[in-house]
Design an enzyme around this catalytic site. Structure first.
Site, PDB file in Angstrom:
ATOM      1  N   LYS A  94       4.703   9.096  -0.106  1.00 46.83           N
ATOM      2  CA  LYS A  94       5.195   8.301  -0.920  1.00 46.83           C
ATOM      3  C   LYS A  94       5.963   8.793  -2.163  1.00 46.83           C
ATOM      4  CE  LYS A  94       2.833   4.090   0.700  1.00 46.83           C
ATOM      5  NZ  LYS A  94       1.945   5.046   1.948  1.00 46.83           N
ATOM      6  N   LYS A 130      -3.563   4.208  -5.687  1.00 40.72           N
ATOM      7  CA  LYS A 130      -3.499   4.070  -4.181  1.00 40.72           C
ATOM      8  C   LYS A 130      -3.017   5.866  -3.856  1.00 40.72           C
ATOM      9  CE  LYS A 130       0.935   1.883  -4.118  1.00 40.72           C
ATOM     10  NZ  LYS A 130       1.795   0.901  -3.540  1.00 40.72           N
ATOM     11  N   GLN A 168       0.387   3.166 -10.399  1.00 45.07           N
ATOM     12  CA  GLN A 168       1.548   2.142 -10.628  1.00 45.07           C
ATOM     13  C   GLN A 168       1.162   0.896 -11.791  1.00 45.07           C
ATOM     14  OE1 GLN A 168       2.269   1.010  -6.774  1.00 45.07           O
ATOM     15  NE2 GLN A 168       4.178   2.356  -6.726  1.00 45.07           N
ATOM     16  N   PRO A 169       1.886   0.413 -12.299  1.00 43.14           N
ATOM     17  CA  PRO A 169       1.643  -0.905 -12.841  1.00 43.14           C
ATOM     18  C   PRO A 169       1.432  -1.989 -11.826  1.00 43.14           C
ATOM     19  CG  PRO A 169       3.921  -0.410 -13.268  1.00 43.14           C
ATOM     20  CD  PRO A 169       3.466   0.551 -12.625  1.00 43.14           C
ATOM     21  N   ARG A 216       5.048 -15.492   6.137  1.00 43.62           N
ATOM     22  CA  ARG A 216       6.130 -16.471   6.722  1.00 43.62           C
ATOM     23  C   ARG A 216       7.463 -16.176   6.359  1.00 43.62           C
ATOM     24  NH1 ARG A 216       4.118 -17.192   1.484  1.00 43.62           N
ATOM     25  NH2 ARG A 216       5.624 -17.821  -0.184  1.00 43.62           N
ATOM     26  N   ARG A 245      11.980  -0.922   7.278  1.00 46.63           N
ATOM     27  CA  ARG A 245      11.487  -2.209   6.475  1.00 46.63           C
ATOM     28  C   ARG A 245      11.436  -1.737   4.918  1.00 46.63           C
ATOM     29  NH1 ARG A 245       5.721  -3.380   7.289  1.00 46.63           N
ATOM     30  NH2 ARG A 245       5.277  -2.548   5.500  1.00 46.63           N
ATOM     31  N   GLU A 260       8.034  -0.134  -1.436  1.00 45.03           N
ATOM     32  CA  GLU A 260       7.742   0.828  -0.357  1.00 45.03           C
ATOM     33  C   GLU A 260       9.002   0.695   0.404  1.00 45.03           C
ATOM     34  OE1 GLU A 260       4.209   1.690   3.074  1.00 45.03           O
ATOM     35  OE2 GLU A 260       3.819   0.405   1.496  1.00 45.03           O
ATOM     36  N   GLU A 262       9.301   1.639   4.480  1.00 43.91           N
ATOM     37  CA  GLU A 262       8.491   1.849   5.822  1.00 43.91           C
ATOM     38  C   GLU A 262       9.346   2.053   7.039  1.00 43.91           C
ATOM     39  OE1 GLU A 262       6.438   2.887   8.098  1.00 43.91           O
ATOM     40  OE2 GLU A 262       5.002   2.133   6.978  1.00 43.91           O
TER      41      GLU A 262
END
Length: 289
Positions: A94, A130, A168-169, A216, A245, A260, A262
Site C-alpha cells: 500500500k 494498519k 493515517q488520520p 448497498r 476497484r 485504497e 484494489e
C-alpha cells in the site's frame, strides 16, 4: 471454447466466503467457456492448460505476499494472468498511495514506518494504524487522539512479523457518509457500492472485522468518478488492467479522496449487482481471446 481458471483460496474445509464465484463460474459456463475453480497455491495445477487465469478471491495472499507474487510471476509466464503479475506486485504494497499522491491524486494522508523505524503517532486527532500489506481490515485498528500504548503495541506486533506500518488520520466522514467502492471492468465503470465504517472504536487490531458492513448500491457523483479515473490513470501498468476497484471517502475539504485501490482480488458484489454479470462475462471472454 476458451479455457478459464477462476483463481481462489483454499478455505481449508470451510465453505468459501466468495459468493461471486459460483455465479461467475455458472455464467461463464452458460456462455460456452470451459471453466475451472482452482486454488492459487495448488502445486498440481497446470496453468498453461488455460487461456486465462482470472484472479478472483485469493484472500489469503496478504499474509503470504512474497509467495503470492512469485506465483503470479510463474503463472503469468504460463498463460495470461488477470490482473498481470506487474499489477499484483505494485498493488500488494500500500505504499502505492504515496505514488498516487505524488501524481496529484487526492488520497488519505499516509505515513509509513518499516520494521526498525520508530513509529510516530498523531497526538491531536483520531488515527488508524494498519499494515502496508493487508486486506479485509486485518491488523487494522482505530485509535483515539493521544492514545499511544495500544497503538505502539500493535505496531510492534506488525514490525515483528515483518510488516511496514501505515498511520493515517481517521476521517470522521466515514461514520456518516461511508466508504464508496467504484468497480471497473474492461476499462469502464461497472457499478458502485457504499458501505458503513469497518473500524469501530475500541475494536482490537487482531479481532475479526466485517469487511463490508451495511453494503448497498450507490450512484457515484461526477467528482467521485473523476477521482477514481485519475487514480487508475496513475497506475504504472494501467493499460493492463482488466478489473479494478477504487475505494473513496470524503476528505476534510468535503471532496472525494482515495482510501485504497484494489487491483488484485476485489469482491465484485454480484449479489448486489446481478445486472452486471453479463458485462463481466463479456469482458472475461474477450480477455481469454
Amino acid at each position: 471454447m476458451p479455457r478459464i481458471a477462476l483463481v481462489t483460496y483454499d478455505p481449508g474445509g470451510e465453505v468459501s466466503k466468495d459468493e461471486d464465484l459460483p455465479v461467475l463460474a455458472d455464467a461463464l459456463h452458460q456462455a460456452g467457456a470451459r471453466t475451472a475453480v482452482v486454488f492459487w497455491d495448488d502445486p498440481d495445477v497446470d496453468w498453461a492448460a488455460f487461456d486465462l487465469a482470472l484472479i478472483r478471491s485469493t484472500w489469503d495472499y496478504s499474509w503470504r505476499a512474497e509467495e503470492f507474487t512469485a506465483w503470479a510471476e510463474r503463472c503469468g509466464k504460463a498463460t495470461r494472468l488477470a490482473n498481470p503479475a506487474g499489477v499484483v506486485r505494485w498493488n500488494a504494497d500500500k505504499r502505492y498511495l504515496g505514488q498516487l499522491a505524488e501524481a496529484g491524486v487526492p488520497t488519505v494522508p499516509t505515513r509509513y514506518f518499516a520494521p526498525g523505524d520508530p513509529v510516530e503517532l498523531p497526538a491531536d486527532r483520531e488515527f488508524v494504524v494498519k499494515p502496508a500489506s493487508g486486506a479485509g481490515a486485518r491488523y487494522a485498528a482505530r485509535h483515539p487522539a493521544g492514545e499511544r500504548d495500544a497503538a505502539l503495541r500493535q505496531a510492534e506486533r506488525m514490525h515483528a512479523e515483518g510488516f511496514t506500518v501505515m498511520v493515517q488520520p481517521y476521517l470522521s466522514s466515514i461514520d456518516t457518509h461511508g466508504e464508496r467502492a467504484l468497480q471497473f471492468f474492461g476499462g469502464r465503470l461497472l457499478h458502485a457500492s457504499v458501505k458503513g465504517a469497518v473500524l469501530a472504536p475500541g475494536t482490537p487490531y487482531d479481532a475479526e472485522k466485517v469487511a463490508h458492513p451495511d453494503l448497498r448500491r450507490w450512484e457515484p457523483a461526477p467528482a467521485e468518478l473523476a477521482v477514481a479515473e485519475r487514480a487508475l490513470a496513475a497506475v504504472p501498468v494501467a493499460a493492463e488492467l482488466l478489473y479494478a476497484r477504487v475505494d473513496l471517502v470524503t476528505g476534510p475539504d468535503g471532496e472525494p479522496c482515495v482510501m485504497e485501490l484494489e487491483l488484485i482480488e476485489p469482491n465484485l458484489f454480484l449479489d448486489l449487482h446481478p445486472d452486471s454479470v453479463p458485462r463481466v462475462v463479456r469482458a472475461v471472454l474477450a480477455a481469454a481471446g
